[in-house]
Design an enzyme around this catalytic site. Sequence first.
Site, mmCIF file in Angstrom:
data_model
loop_
_atom_site.group_PDB
_atom_site.id
_atom_site.type_symbol
_atom_site.label_atom_id
_atom_site.label_comp_id
_atom_site.label_asym_id
_atom_site.label_seq_id
_atom_site.Cartn_x
_atom_site.Cartn_y
_atom_site.Cartn_z
ATOM 1 N N CYS A 98 4.922 3.530 -2.869
ATOM 2 C CA CYS A 98 6.754 3.347 -3.067
ATOM 3 C C CYS A 98 7.620 4.034 -2.876
ATOM 4 O O CYS A 98 8.019 4.928 -2.558
ATOM 5 C CB CYS A 98 5.045 4.268 -4.872
ATOM 6 S SG CYS A 98 6.885 4.077 -6.331
ATOM 7 N N CYS A 107 1.223 -1.609 -8.671
ATOM 8 C CA CYS A 107 0.343 -1.702 -8.170
ATOM 9 C C CYS A 107 -0.150 -2.523 -6.605
ATOM 10 O O CYS A 107 1.896 -2.880 -6.489
ATOM 11 C CB CYS A 107 -0.489 -2.689 -8.973
ATOM 12 S SG CYS A 107 -2.355 -2.579 -8.351
ATOM 13 N N CYS A 151 -2.889 2.506 -7.811
ATOM 14 C CA CYS A 151 -4.121 2.487 -6.039
ATOM 15 C C CYS A 151 -3.847 2.916 -5.334
ATOM 16 O O CYS A 151 -2.095 3.693 -5.362
ATOM 17 C CB CYS A 151 -4.066 0.669 -6.026
ATOM 18 S SG CYS A 151 -2.901 0.055 -5.613
#
Length: 137
Positions: free
Chosen positions: A87, A8, A80
Amino acid sequence: MQSILVLCTGNSCRSQMAEGYLKLFAATQANIFSAGIKAHGVNLRAVDIMKEDGIDISNQTSNTVDDFRGKDFDFIITVCDNAKENCPVFPSRSKRFHHYFPDPAIATGSDAEIQNEFRRARDMIKAYCRSFVEENI
């Protein structure tokens, strides 16, 4: 044993709740971790809302994704859009999943309205985690 990383933005609410539920539903079948692009600390409202459902996340820590560099995960779940887009690449066989959950930490209104947003997010995360474990673990 399989390993799961939940990502997240701040590792304070959504990923912390998901970590708690995945630990419940996967029990001894997987090692569960959570992290954020940044570490904002575990949100106290998230802790309270999870306690309402019998899950104690008060001892979980807020981590950054950098804390897990070099670790091999079977699954990476982003909760999210910011985490999905930012990422880092994990050089592994990780299967990536994404499911957006609204961020209860940015809810506005009365205390009761904010609590309801936390409950709504919690219930959505719980349902997703249960299905994820049933379908993948």
